[in-house]
Design a protein around this motif. Structure first.
Motif, PDB file in Angstrom:
ATOM      1  N   HIS A 290     -20.998  31.416  45.007  1.00 40.42           N
ATOM      2  CA  HIS A 290     -21.128  32.856  44.799  1.00 40.42           C
ATOM      3  C   HIS A 290     -21.844  33.179  43.481  1.00 40.42           C
ATOM      4  O   HIS A 290     -21.743  32.445  42.507  1.00 40.42           O
ATOM      5  CB  HIS A 290     -19.744  33.515  44.806  1.00 40.42           C
ATOM      6  N   PHE A 291     -22.533  34.325  43.476  1.00 40.13           N
ATOM      7  CA  PHE A 291     -23.202  34.844  42.281  1.00 40.13           C
ATOM      8  C   PHE A 291     -22.684  36.257  42.010  1.00 40.13           C
ATOM      9  O   PHE A 291     -22.436  37.022  42.946  1.00 40.13           O
ATOM     10  CB  PHE A 291     -24.726  34.905  42.485  1.00 40.13           C
ATOM     11  N   VAL A 333     -24.522  32.822  32.749  1.00 38.75           N
ATOM     12  CA  VAL A 333     -25.661  31.943  32.994  1.00 38.75           C
ATOM     13  C   VAL A 333     -26.917  32.671  32.548  1.00 38.75           C
ATOM     14  O   VAL A 333     -27.298  33.684  33.127  1.00 38.75           O
ATOM     15  CB  VAL A 333     -25.759  31.569  34.492  1.00 38.75           C
ATOM     16  N   GLY A 334     -27.550  32.137  31.495  1.00 39.26           N
ATOM     17  CA  GLY A 334     -28.709  32.842  30.952  1.00 39.26           C
ATOM     18  C   GLY A 334     -29.925  31.973  30.846  1.00 39.26           C
ATOM     19  O   GLY A 334     -30.341  31.331  31.811  1.00 39.26           O
ATOM     20  N   GLU A 336     -32.397  28.899  28.816  1.00 40.80           N
ATOM     21  CA  GLU A 336     -32.229  27.454  28.828  1.00 40.80           C
ATOM     22  C   GLU A 336     -31.055  26.990  27.979  1.00 40.80           C
ATOM     23  O   GLU A 336     -30.640  25.854  28.050  1.00 40.80           O
ATOM     24  CB  GLU A 336     -33.518  26.749  28.365  1.00 40.80           C
ATOM     25  N   SER A 337     -30.507  27.883  27.156  1.00 46.96           N
ATOM     26  CA  SER A 337     -29.360  27.488  26.342  1.00 46.96           C
ATOM     27  C   SER A 337     -28.038  27.864  26.989  1.00 46.96           C
ATOM     28  O   SER A 337     -26.996  27.746  26.380  1.00 46.96           O
ATOM     29  CB  SER A 337     -29.446  28.135  24.949  1.00 46.96           C
ATOM     30  N   ALA A 338     -28.108  28.289  28.322  1.00 46.06           N
ATOM     31  CA  ALA A 338     -26.916  28.649  29.095  1.00 46.06           C
ATOM     32  C   ALA A 338     -25.763  27.702  28.732  1.00 46.06           C
ATOM     33  O   ALA A 338     -25.718  27.354  27.632  1.00 46.06           O
ATOM     34  CB  ALA A 338     -27.269  28.576  30.576  1.00 46.06           C
ATOM     35  N   ILE A 339     -24.767  27.330  29.225  1.00 46.91           N
ATOM     36  CA  ILE A 339     -23.759  27.972  30.043  1.00 46.91           C
ATOM     37  C   ILE A 339     -22.611  28.332  29.117  1.00 46.91           C
ATOM     38  O   ILE A 339     -22.144  27.469  28.394  1.00 46.91           O
ATOM     39  CB  ILE A 339     -23.276  26.988  31.119  1.00 46.91           C
ATOM     40  N   GLU A 340     -22.139  29.563  29.135  1.00 52.81           N
ATOM     41  CA  GLU A 340     -21.082  29.994  28.221  1.00 52.81           C
ATOM     42  C   GLU A 340     -19.905  30.537  29.016  1.00 52.81           C
ATOM     43  O   GLU A 340     -20.080  31.364  29.909  1.00 52.81           O
ATOM     44  CB  GLU A 340     -21.624  31.067  27.280  1.00 52.81           C
ATOM     45  N   ARG A 341     -18.696  30.060  28.718  1.00 58.16           N
ATOM     46  CA  ARG A 341     -17.519  30.543  29.428  1.00 58.16           C
ATOM     47  C   ARG A 341     -17.039  31.852  28.798  1.00 58.16           C
ATOM     48  O   ARG A 341     -16.882  31.934  27.588  1.00 58.16           O
ATOM     49  CB  ARG A 341     -16.386  29.512  29.381  1.00 58.16           C
ATOM     50  N   VAL A 342     -16.811  32.851  29.647  1.00 56.75           N
ATOM     51  CA  VAL A 342     -16.356  34.152  29.149  1.00 56.75           C
ATOM     52  C   VAL A 342     -14.928  34.463  29.580  1.00 56.75           C
ATOM     53  O   VAL A 342     -14.312  35.388  29.047  1.00 56.75           O
ATOM     54  CB  VAL A 342     -17.306  35.288  29.602  1.00 56.75           C
ATOM     55  N   ALA A 343     -14.402  33.712  30.553  1.00 52.46           N
ATOM     56  CA  ALA A 343     -13.028  33.946  31.012  1.00 52.46           C
ATOM     57  C   ALA A 343     -12.631  32.823  31.958  1.00 52.46           C
ATOM     58  O   ALA A 343     -13.477  32.037  32.404  1.00 52.46           O
ATOM     59  CB  ALA A 343     -12.916  35.293  31.734  1.00 52.46           C
TER      60      ALA A 343
END
Length: 356
Positions: A290-291, A333-334, A336-343
Motif C-alpha cells: 500500500h501507498f 519516503v522521499g 535518495e536520502s529516504a527512509i525515515e520512520r515517523v510512527a
C-alpha cells in the motif's frame, strides 16, 4: 566464518533491464565489500558493534545530515562513502586511506549512485562500464575482495558494446563453450552484527526448524512445544510480524541470541527476535503493497481514497508519501536520502486489512 553473496550479474544484452541488473548487483557487492573490509579493520580497536556506535555518534553530533529517525544500513555503499568523504574524524580514513585519488573515486561513485535511477535517458553500456571502472579502481587500491568479479563485468560490457557477445558465441555454436564457475562467496566474520529486521541473514543458519501451525503458534518439530514461553511481549503480535510474509515451508529457525529467521523465497532473512527488537531498527520487516499520502491531519490510501485521522500526520508536509512495513513502522519516503520512520501503528489503529 560465513559466506556473503557478492556475485555480480553479467548482462546478456544492452537492454535497460539487463544493465540495471548489472548496476544493482555491482553496487550490492561493493557495499558488502566495503562493510566487511571495514569490519575486519575496525572490530579489534572499536568492538564488533562499531558501525552502530558510529551512526549513533553522527546522529547526535550532526542530526541535520545524519537524521535520527533515518535507517542507515552498513552494506549500503552510500552510507560508508558519505562518512569517508565528508567527516574529518571518519574511521574509514584509517581503513581506506585519505589519498586525493581515492577520495575523488569515492565522490564519483556516490554521485553515480544518486543519479543512476533518475530516469530520463535509458542507461547505456558505456555508462555502466565507466561506473564499474571507477568502482574497480577504488577496490583495487583498498585491498578489497571483488576486483575479479568487476573485471568480469567490465569484460562482458566491452564485448556487448563491440558485438563480440553474444554474436561470437552464436557464430561458433559447434565449438565447446567453456563454463564459467560461479564465484564463491567471500568469508565474513562470525561476529558481524545482525542486519535490520527483514535484512539478509548473516552468519551460520541453525539446523533446527520450528513449524508454524494454522492456529498461529510456532512449535518445536519433535516435541510440538510452543515457543510462547520464550517470547517477550505480545506473542500473537510477534508471530504476526515474523510471518506477515510467509516463510518458505512455513518454517523458522531460532539462533542462540533469540534471533528468528526463515527463507523468504531463496533468501534467508532475519524476521525478528524472541525478545525486544533493537531500538535502532527504523524500518522493521517488509513493505506492505500500500501507498499513502498526507492530507492535512489525515492519511489517505492512494488506491482507495480512504482516509484516517492520525496524530502524527500534523507534523508532516502535505502530499508527503508514506509506506508501512509488516511490523507497522510508518515510513516517510522521499529523495535518495529516504527512509525515515515517523510512527509505529498496530492493525487496530491502521486501515482495516492493511496489516494482516
Amino acid at each position: 566464518m560465513s559466506g556473503v553473496d557478492v556475485s555480480i550479474a553479467l548482462p546478456e544484452d544492452e537492454t535497460p533491464g539487463e544493465l540495471i541488473k548489472g548496476y544493482f548487483t555491482l553496487m550490492r557487492a561493493f557495499g558488502w565489500d566495503l562493510y566487511v573490509t571495514s569490519h575486519f579493520a575496525l572490530r579489534e580497536s572499536l568492538g564488533p558493534q562499531w558501525f552502530a556506535a558510529r551512526i549513533s555518534m553522527l546522529k547526535d553530533s550532526d542530526p541535520k545530515n545524519w537524521r535520527p529517525n533515518h535507517r542507515f544500513e552498513p552494506q549500503d555503499p552510500g552510507v560508508i562513502l558519505r562518512d569517508y568523504i565528508h567527516e574529518q574524524d571518519s574511521p574509514y580514513l584509517s581503513v581506506f586511506g585519505g589519498q586525493f585519488q581515492k577520495q575523488t573515486a569515492a565522490k564519483k561513485i556516490l554521485a553515480t549512485r544518486n543519479t543512476w535511477f533518475h530516469f530520463g535517458d535509458d542507461p547505456t553500456t558505456t555508462q555502466l562500464e565507466e561506473t564499474a571502472k571507477v568502482v574497480r579502481g577504488f577496490v583495487q587500491f583498498s585491498d578489497m575482495h571483488i576486483a575479479g568479479r568487476i573485471d568480469a563485468l567490465i569484460e562482458r560490457l566491452s564485448d556487448l558494446r563491440t558485438g563480440r557477445y553474444p554474436a561470437e558465441a552464436a557464430s561458433s555454436a559447434s565449438a565447446a563453450v567453456p563454463t564459467v564457475a560461479e564465484p564463491e562467496p567471500f568469508d565474513a566474520p562470525d561476529d558481524l552484527p545482525r542486519p535490520s529486521i527483514g535484512g539478509t541473514w548473516v552468519g551460520p543458519i541453525p539446523e533446527l526448524r520450528y513449524r508454524m501451525t494454522r492456529a498461529g503458534d510456532v512449535v518445536h518439530p519433535d516435541t510440538m512445544e510452543s515457543v510462547r514461553s520464550r517470547v517477550t511481549g505480545d506473542f500473537a503480535g510477534k508471530v504476526r510480524a515474523w510471518t506477515a510474509v510467509e516463510p518458505r515451508g512455513r518454517e523458522l529457525w531460532i539462533d542462540r541470541d533469540g534471533a528468528v529467521g526463515g527463507f523468504i523465497g531463496a533468501t534467508p532473512r532475519l524476521l525478528g527476535y524472541l525478545g525486544p527488537d533493537p531500538e535502532g531498527d527504523i524500518a522493521r520487516g517488509f513493505f506492505t503493497p500500500h501507498f499513502y499520502t498526507v492530507e492535512g491531519d489525515e492519511i489517505a490510501d492512494v488506491d482507495s481514497g480512504e482516509r484516517r485521522k492520525t496524530p502524527f500526520a500534523q507534523g508532516l508536509a502535505d502530499g508527503a508519501m508514506l509506506r508501512v512495513t509488516t511490523y507497522g513502522d510508518v515510513l516517510l519516503v522521499g529523495d535518495e536520502s529516504a527512509i525515515e520512520r515517523v510512527a509505529t501503528v498496530t492493525p487496530v489503529e491502521w486501515f482495516p486489512g492493511h496489516l494482516g
